[in-house]
Design a protein around this motif. Structure first.
Motif, PDB file in Angstrom:
ATOM      1  N   LEU A   1      12.497  -1.361  -6.511  1.00  0.00           N
ATOM      2  CA  LEU A   1      13.704  -1.910  -7.304  1.00  0.00           C
ATOM      3  C   LEU A   1      13.046  -2.143  -8.859  1.00  0.00           C
ATOM      4  O   LEU A   1      11.991  -2.384  -8.968  1.00  0.00           O
ATOM      5  N   SER A   2      14.093  -2.301  -9.636  1.00  0.00           N
ATOM      6  CA  SER A   2      13.707  -2.602 -10.923  1.00  0.00           C
ATOM      7  C   SER A   2      13.914  -3.966 -11.080  1.00  0.00           C
ATOM      8  O   SER A   2      14.406  -4.747 -10.362  1.00  0.00           O
ATOM      9  N   HIS A   3      13.626  -4.593 -12.368  1.00  0.00           N
ATOM     10  CA  HIS A   3      13.659  -5.895 -12.676  1.00  0.00           C
ATOM     11  C   HIS A   3      15.082  -6.543 -12.477  1.00  0.00           C
ATOM     12  O   HIS A   3      15.406  -7.639 -11.834  1.00  0.00           O
TER      13      HIS A   3
ATOM     14  N   ASP B   1       0.830  -1.133   0.048  1.00  0.00           N
ATOM     15  CA  ASP B   1       0.096  -0.066   0.011  1.00  0.00           C
ATOM     16  C   ASP B   1       0.779   1.254   0.165  1.00  0.00           C
ATOM     17  O   ASP B   1       0.623   2.075  -0.687  1.00  0.00           O
ATOM     18  N   GLN B   2       1.844   1.182   0.891  1.00  0.00           N
ATOM     19  CA  GLN B   2       2.743   2.234   0.976  1.00  0.00           C
ATOM     20  C   GLN B   2       3.510   2.530  -0.353  1.00  0.00           C
ATOM     21  O   GLN B   2       3.515   3.497  -0.833  1.00  0.00           O
ATOM     22  N   ALA B   3       3.875   1.499  -1.074  1.00  0.00           N
ATOM     23  CA  ALA B   3       4.535   1.654  -2.315  1.00  0.00           C
ATOM     24  C   ALA B   3       3.638   1.972  -3.383  1.00  0.00           C
ATOM     25  O   ALA B   3       4.140   2.987  -4.188  1.00  0.00           O
ATOM     26  N   GLN B   4       2.684   1.431  -3.398  1.00  0.00           N
ATOM     27  CA  GLN B   4       1.409   2.243  -4.223  1.00  0.00           C
ATOM     28  C   GLN B   4       1.253   3.455  -4.239  1.00  0.00           C
ATOM     29  O   GLN B   4       0.971   4.424  -5.283  1.00  0.00           O
ATOM     30  N   ASP B   5       1.290   3.947  -2.993  1.00  0.00           N
ATOM     31  CA  ASP B   5       0.883   5.364  -2.812  1.00  0.00           C
ATOM     32  C   ASP B   5       2.181   6.286  -3.170  1.00  0.00           C
ATOM     33  O   ASP B   5       1.778   7.631  -3.762  1.00  0.00           O
ATOM     34  N   SER B   6       3.339   5.700  -3.161  1.00  0.00           N
ATOM     35  CA  SER B   6       4.278   6.556  -3.446  1.00  0.00           C
ATOM     36  C   SER B   6       4.753   6.477  -4.923  1.00  0.00           C
ATOM     37  O   SER B   6       5.739   6.916  -5.379  1.00  0.00           O
ATOM     38  N   GLY B   7       4.178   5.415  -5.655  1.00  0.00           N
ATOM     39  CA  GLY B   7       4.509   5.035  -7.011  1.00  0.00           C
ATOM     40  C   GLY B   7       5.655   4.265  -7.233  1.00  0.00           C
ATOM     41  O   GLY B   7       6.278   4.243  -8.213  1.00  0.00           O
ATOM     42  N   ALA B   8       6.223   3.589  -6.115  1.00  0.00           N
ATOM     43  CA  ALA B   8       7.221   2.800  -6.248  1.00  0.00           C
ATOM     44  C   ALA B   8       6.700   1.360  -6.805  1.00  0.00           C
ATOM     45  O   ALA B   8       5.670   0.873  -6.575  1.00  0.00           O
ATOM     46  N   SER B   9       7.872   0.545  -7.361  1.00  0.00           N
ATOM     47  CA  SER B   9       7.641  -0.749  -7.574  1.00  0.00           C
ATOM     48  C   SER B   9       7.687  -1.737  -6.301  1.00  0.00           C
ATOM     49  O   SER B   9       8.198  -1.298  -5.562  1.00  0.00           O
ATOM     50  N   ALA B  10       7.229  -2.935  -6.492  1.00  0.00           N
ATOM     51  CA  ALA B  10       7.605  -4.072  -5.587  1.00  0.00           C
ATOM     52  C   ALA B  10       7.736  -5.114  -6.065  1.00  0.00           C
ATOM     53  O   ALA B  10       7.451  -5.559  -7.254  1.00  0.00           O
TER      54      ALA B  10
ATOM     55  N   THR C   1       8.886 -11.740  -9.213  1.00  0.00           N
ATOM     56  CA  THR C   1       8.186 -11.074 -10.084  1.00  0.00           C
ATOM     57  C   THR C   1       8.203  -9.502  -9.661  1.00  0.00           C
ATOM     58  O   THR C   1       8.381  -9.286  -8.251  1.00  0.00           O
ATOM     59  N   VAL C   2       8.181  -8.332 -10.420  1.00  0.00           N
ATOM     60  CA  VAL C   2       8.226  -7.244 -10.081  1.00  0.00           C
ATOM     61  C   VAL C   2       6.975  -6.567 -10.813  1.00  0.00           C
ATOM     62  O   VAL C   2       6.751  -6.560 -12.111  1.00  0.00           O
ATOM     63  N   LYS C   3       6.346  -5.677 -10.177  1.00  0.00           N
ATOM     64  CA  LYS C   3       5.277  -4.878 -10.761  1.00  0.00           C
ATOM     65  C   LYS C   3       5.429  -3.310 -10.208  1.00  0.00           C
ATOM     66  O   LYS C   3       5.971  -3.161  -9.028  1.00  0.00           O
TER      67      LYS C   3
END
Length: 266
Positions: free
Chosen positions: A183-185, A115-124, A220-222
């Protein structure tokens, strides 16, 4: 010594102890107030004003003292209860063997991290790790050695989590899960390879008997629509491909999707 409250009789004993303490405190304070107002001459005459002053001082002092003592005790009990709840919550979310989060704890903390990553626009990135041939290790060396393997692999993940600020857990059986954000892929692939390499370098058993232990990792990375269940399913599919492709390897879900479409003999 504190009275343990386990039965109704314990409740009655505790109530009696509190009442006796309150009665004793009241008697002592009343006597002290009497000496203060009337003096130590027990045959001296007493005026109405002295009686009123005595009642005011005694009633106020005793009320304040008793209410303060009971409030303090109630506060201590509430604090102990809060600490007990925190301990129980921690126990319920921690794997007792490895000290890592268990599945319940991981799901809660991973969801918050996503949720925090989503709000900040970061990947997971989600990594699913599985110890290779773990059943064979248990069958050959026994569950005690199997537990030692789990502890050693958990320590690798714990050290990794400290270095990379990752969330790690024993997800179940010989499976471990990791979540990293931002992180990137390619960076996620390097992290997965770091875990795989560090696990393979661990010596299990003792200095004389080396038990090689490897793990397979799917990840996986999204960067958007960060749904934990979806990420876990995708990473788990990549893990399956890593197992099918020979173990002791890392598979990215994007590549695993291509491999899974190949014929079984490929």
């Amino acid at each position: 010594m504190a009275i343990k409250i386990e039965t109704h009789r314990d409740v009655m004993r505790r109530t009696g102890k509190i009442m006796a303490t309150a009665a004793g405190l009241t008697a002592v304070m009343s006597f002290a107030m009497g000496l203060l107002v009337f003096g130590s001459d027990f045959s001296a005459p007493i005026t109405v004003g002295q009686m009123q002053l005595f009642g005011l001082l005694a009633g106020g002092s005793i009320s304040v003292a008793l209410s303060g003592a009971m409030s303090y005790r109630a506060g201590r009990l509430m604090l102990e209860l809060a600490e007990m709840r925190r301990e129980l919550a921690q126990i319920s979310q921690t794997d007792q063997l490895t000290g890592l989060l268990n599945r319940r704890g991981f799901d809660a903390e991973a969801a918050a991290a996503l949720d925090q990553a989503q709000d900040s626009g970061a990947s997971a990135a989600v990594l699913m790790c599985d110890i290779d041939h773990f059943k064979s290790i248990n069958d050959r060396y026994g569950h005690e050695i199997g537990d030692k393997v789990l502890v050693e692999i958990a320590d690798v993940l714990r050290q990794f989590a400290i270095r990379h600020e990752a969330l790690v857990a024993r997800y179940g059986g010989e499976e471990f899960a990791t979540v990293l954000t931002g992180l990137s892929h390619d960076e996620a692939a390097l992290c997965a390879e770091e875990i795989r390499r560090d696990c393979a370098a661990r010596t299990i058993l003792d200095d004389e008997t080396l038990l090689p232990v490897t793990i397979s990792i799917g990840f996986t990375v999204k960067s958007r629509d960060l749904d934990l269940a979806d990420l876990m399913r995708t990473a788990d599919h990549a893990l399956y491909i890593a197992k099918r492709s020979g173990r002791d390897r890392v598979e990215h879900a994007r590549d695993a999707a291509l491999i899974s479409r190949l014929p079984a003999s490929a």
